[in-house]
Design an enzyme around this catalytic site. Sequence first.
Site, PDB file in Angstrom:
ATOM      1  N   ASN A 124       0.850  -1.179   0.000  1.00 20.82           N
ATOM      2  CA  ASN A 124       0.000   0.000   0.000  1.00 20.82           C
ATOM      3  C   ASN A 124       0.892   1.237   0.000  1.00 20.82           C
ATOM      4  OD1 ASN A 124      -2.829   1.115   0.387  1.00 20.82           O
ATOM      5  ND2 ASN A 124      -1.706   2.176   2.001  1.00 20.82           N
TER       6      ASN A 124
ATOM      7  N   ARG B 196       1.557  12.120   7.410  1.00 17.42           N
ATOM      8  CA  ARG B 196       2.445  13.148   7.953  1.00 17.42           C
ATOM      9  C   ARG B 196       3.264  12.551   9.092  1.00 17.42           C
ATOM     10  NH1 ARG B 196      -2.260  16.677  10.985  1.00 17.42           N
ATOM     11  NH2 ARG B 196      -1.328  16.327  13.026  1.00 17.42           N
TER      12      ARG B 196
ATOM     13  N   GLU C  91      -1.042   0.125  -4.977  1.00 18.00           N
ATOM     14  CA  GLU C  91      -0.859   1.368  -5.728  1.00 18.00           C
ATOM     15  C   GLU C  91       0.379   1.344  -6.628  1.00 18.00           C
ATOM     16  OE1 GLU C  91      -1.771   1.459  -2.490  1.00 18.00           O
ATOM     17  OE2 GLU C  91      -3.640   2.620  -2.413  1.00 18.00           O
TER      18      GLU C  91
ATOM     19  N   GLU D 280      -3.030  21.651   7.810  1.00 18.00           N
ATOM     20  CA  GLU D 280      -3.680  20.560   7.096  1.00 18.00           C
ATOM     21  C   GLU D 280      -4.452  21.047   5.867  1.00 18.00           C
ATOM     22  OE1 GLU D 280      -3.850  17.599   6.503  1.00 18.00           O
ATOM     23  OE2 GLU D 280      -2.771  16.575   8.108  1.00 18.00           O
TER      24      GLU D 280
END
Length: 452
Positions: A148, A153, A210, A259
């Site tokens: 994956n 962060r 991915e 964010e």
Amino acid sequence: MTGRIDDLRSFMAALRQKGLLCDITAPVDPVHDLGAVLRACEQDGKAAYFHRVSGSSVPVLGSALGSHERIALAIGCSREALGDVMEAATQAPMPPKEIDGPAPCQEVVETAVDLGTLPVPTHAPKDGGPYINAGVVIARAPGGGRHNLSYVRLQVKGKDRIGVNLNTWRHLLEFFEAAEKRGENLPFCVALGVDPALMIAAAYRYDGDEYEIAGSLRGAPTAVVRAKTCDVLVPATAEIVLECEILAGEREAEGPMAEYTGHYSGVHPQPVGIVKAITHRRDPIFQTTAGASFEHLLLGTAVTREPKLKRLCRQASPRVRDAWLPPFASGFLAVVAMEEPRPGEARTVGIAALNAHVNINTVVVVDTDVDIFDPTELFWALSTRVRWERDQVVIPGTLGNELHPAADRTGVIAKTIIDATLAPELRGSYSKIVYPKVDLAALLAGQRGDGT
Ligand code: MN
């Protein structure tokens, strides 16, 4: 004609050739200074390459993919074709290819880890410390299954210690919870400075591997190599790889960080990671992004989610013409244009749009005479075409994202669908005023020409 893009350096060469890379040769401080300069370069439409960062010999690339133009360049398609190409990539997975020989990302192997040697920036004024935020985080499903790739962060807390922000709905959190239940740490790697197809692939929410999306986007399998300290395959051409573990049973305060919501996050107990080895190229480049930057919003909230949004909306009604997630709304707002929706149909499409991504909490459906890419037109439609007592529905208690200021810590939030289309019985009475387009410059030039 740019050459083949298959690592960070070939992408940087392509950016430079197109005038999309700002070379910053003046020294910058990684604490606040770098983040501010990066922001300015972004607003100028460019990525930034910091040749000299105080306290480190390693240069820094920032905002590599901070515009639709640069994302399209990275995967060799037009801006207009981007959505279709990204959607197609999920339908044609291409597995990675493990190489045997020496890999560039392991030219230097350091097991006496000191994160202080890396130029990790403290980006925004109120960030809680230096953050590694543009590394592709790679882990394997329980039992050595699929890989994956995602963004997480990582707050630097010591020479080899990092805070690992794992929020809900993340595959990595599922992997860690499974390991922790067995009392085991979860090995993972962070690849910094990878080829842009990998950066884009890591931004997808995808249930498969991915790496396969990256291969499909690039049109060639990703070359990977086994990490030195764990059973994780890492991109062979990465600039820097951190080999780490998330510690079972440990939590520590993590945050705040700028964010994608445009707000600082809070400080919350989060898992802790230990960096066991750093491998890198001989003269590595560090990569970063600024919190709430265009790059963060585009990769994190917009371009990877739009293809599914369009697909689901079109499945709900053949009268859907276009849909998008404006980056200025942090991925929480979906805007859909429909051609003369039938009674109830705008709301039906709104339900479909809410299902395109867990973060979407506001859907506005407009008529096709509204330019959905122009916020002023959107506000005009909201102000003139909504009968608020009947055209808005609020759905309380649905799952969203816990970083949204209106959500609780588990991410539960109310969502809304607003039908801002003209009611069918009003279409004949109200038509939008559109003046014919005029070429004013030509007109004024002509006036001067005949002396009037
Ligand atoms: Mn995933």
